[in-house]
Write an enzyme that holds these catalytic residues in place. Structure first.
Site, PDB file in Angstrom:
ATOM      1  CE  LYS A  11      -1.357  -0.595   4.853  1.00  0.00           C
ATOM      2  NZ  LYS A  11      -0.001  -0.490   5.335  1.00  0.00           N
ATOM      3  NE  ARG A  86      -2.883   1.137  10.098  1.00  0.00           N
ATOM      4  CZ  ARG A  86      -1.760   0.647   9.628  1.00  0.00           C
ATOM      5  NH1 ARG A  86      -1.377  -0.580   9.924  1.00  0.00           N
ATOM      6  NH2 ARG A  86      -0.992   1.378   8.861  1.00  0.00           N
ATOM      7  NE  ARG A 125       8.653  -4.030   4.764  1.00  0.00           N
ATOM      8  CZ  ARG A 125       7.445  -3.506   4.955  1.00  0.00           C
ATOM      9  NH1 ARG A 125       6.796  -2.957   3.948  1.00  0.00           N
ATOM     10  NH2 ARG A 125       6.866  -3.527   6.138  1.00  0.00           N
ATOM     11  NE  ARG A 131       8.037  -1.399   8.740  1.00  0.00           N
ATOM     12  CZ  ARG A 131       6.825  -1.156   8.262  1.00  0.00           C
ATOM     13  NH1 ARG A 131       6.684  -0.538   7.098  1.00  0.00           N
ATOM     14  NH2 ARG A 131       5.750  -1.523   8.926  1.00  0.00           N
ATOM     15  NE  ARG A 142       3.361  -4.879  10.879  1.00  0.00           N
ATOM     16  CZ  ARG A 142       4.397  -5.142  10.057  1.00  0.00           C
ATOM     17  NH1 ARG A 142       5.356  -5.988  10.430  1.00  0.00           N
ATOM     18  NH2 ARG A 142       4.468  -4.582   8.886  1.00  0.00           N
TER      19      ARG A 142
HETATM   20  P1  ADP Z   1       1.921  -2.094   8.136  1.00  0.00           P
HETATM   21  O1  ADP Z   1       0.645  -1.837   7.440  1.00  0.00           O
HETATM   22  O2  ADP Z   1       2.862  -2.944   7.370  1.00  0.00           O
HETATM   23  O3  ADP Z   1       1.754  -2.611   9.528  1.00  0.00           O
HETATM   24  P2  ADP Z   1       2.514   0.803   8.417  1.00  0.00           P
HETATM   25  O4  ADP Z   1       3.798   1.459   8.015  1.00  0.00           O
HETATM   26  O5  ADP Z   1       1.285   1.254   7.712  1.00  0.00           O
HETATM   27  O6  ADP Z   1       2.767  -0.740   8.238  1.00  0.00           O
HETATM   28  O7  ADP Z   1       2.303   1.000   9.987  1.00  0.00           O
HETATM   29  C1  ADP Z   1       3.339   0.662  10.900  1.00  0.00           C
HETATM   30  C2  ADP Z   1       2.823   0.738  12.341  1.00  0.00           C
HETATM   31  O8  ADP Z   1       2.421   2.085  12.627  1.00  0.00           O
HETATM   32  C3  ADP Z   1       1.605  -0.113  12.683  1.00  0.00           C
HETATM   33  O9  ADP Z   1       1.933  -1.449  12.991  1.00  0.00           O
HETATM   34  C4  ADP Z   1       1.058   0.643  13.906  1.00  0.00           C
HETATM   35  O10 ADP Z   1       1.828   0.362  15.061  1.00  0.00           O
HETATM   36  C5  ADP Z   1       1.304   2.090  13.523  1.00  0.00           C
HETATM   37  N1  ADP Z   1       0.134   2.665  12.822  1.00  0.00           N
HETATM   38  C6  ADP Z   1       0.080   3.111  11.540  1.00  0.00           C
HETATM   39  N2  ADP Z   1      -1.149   3.564  11.226  1.00  0.00           N
HETATM   40  C7  ADP Z   1      -1.906   3.400  12.339  1.00  0.00           C
HETATM   41  C8  ADP Z   1      -3.266   3.651  12.662  1.00  0.00           C
HETATM   42  N3  ADP Z   1      -4.124   4.154  11.774  1.00  0.00           N
HETATM   43  N4  ADP Z   1      -3.692   3.353  13.919  1.00  0.00           N
HETATM   44  C9  ADP Z   1      -2.862   2.850  14.837  1.00  0.00           C
HETATM   45  N5  ADP Z   1      -1.565   2.567  14.600  1.00  0.00           N
HETATM   46  C10 ADP Z   1      -1.085   2.829  13.374  1.00  0.00           C
END
Ligand code: ADP
Length: 195
Positions: A11, A86, A125, A131, A142
């Site tokens: 995404k 989310r 990755r 990461r 996750r």
């Molecule tokens: P991924 O979708 O691979 O988990 P992201 O880079 O989108 O990776 O998000 C990394 C982390 O950032 C998430 O695991 C969470 O801890 C936090 N995060 C991102 N967006 C949100 C959100 N909308 N609500 C709560 N935590 C978030």
């Protein structure tokens, strides 16, 4: 516009490409959190413990961060939000922000992929980028949160009739082109393909 997908669905990559083609500001909550972790800000220090465990950062922190970002000048002509909402509580909060701007959501794009494919991608990755949340136990957690909480978010937008679902498996360019041709029909905007 929103882009929603499980971890590893691409995404972030697609959000960058699509926002560039549509001339929209791209906002990634994950990127904002990671920039804050790197800069060791108060927000970053607070968020890091949740991110490393693969948990959601609490809504009280995330919602305010998104509200502040959406008040900036560059998003007033439209934006593509990647990684938010989310949770159903975040959907309600985003509705409230958008209504306050006298704006509306045009389209929600969901990228789909099989869990085992996602785990394999993210483990790959991890070897390249390291990461801190890309190890198998955290990846699976996750994914569980995605299925347990974020799929309900997707269902909400499906009920509203603004959901577009695209298979995230395939070449990066292929996925972008697939998305763009759907958006072209849906939004009736001229888009430049094949860039
Ligand atoms: P991924 O979708 O691979 O988990 P992201 O880079 O989108 O990776 O998000 C990394 C982390 O950032 C998430 O695991 C969470 O801890 C936090 N995060 C991102 N967006 C949100 C959100 N909308 N609500 C709560 N935590 C978030």
């Amino acid at each position: 516009m929103l882009i929603i997908g499980p971890p590893g669905s691409g995404k972030g990559t697609q959000a960058e490409r699509i926002s560039e083609r549509l001339g929209l500001a791209a906002i990634s909550t994950g990127d904002i959190f990671r920039a804050n972790v790197k800069g060791e800000t108060r927000l970053g220090i607070e968020a890091k413990k949740y991110m490393d465990a693969g948990d959601f950062v609490p809504d009280s922190v995330t919602n305010k961060m998104v509200r502040d970002r959406l008040s900036e000048a560059d998003v007033q002509d439209g934006f593509l939000l990647d990684g938010y909402p989310r949770t159903t509580a975040q959907v309600v909060y985003l509705d409230h922000i958008i209504a306050g701007k006298d704006d509306k959501l045009d389209v929600v794009l969901q990228l789909t992929a099989d869990d085992e494919e996602l785990v394999a991608r993210l483990l790959g990755r991890a070897q390249e980028t390291g990461r801190s949340d890309d190890n198998e136990a955290v990846i699976r957690h996750r994914l569980d949160l995605y299925h347990g909480q974020t799929e309900a978010v997707v269902a909400t937008y499906a009920e509203r009739g603004i959901l577009v679902r695209v298979d995230g498996i395939g070449g990066i360019g292929e996925v972008t082109d697939g998305v763009m041709s759907i958006l072209e029909d849906l939004l009736k905007v001229p888009v430049v393909n094949g860039r």
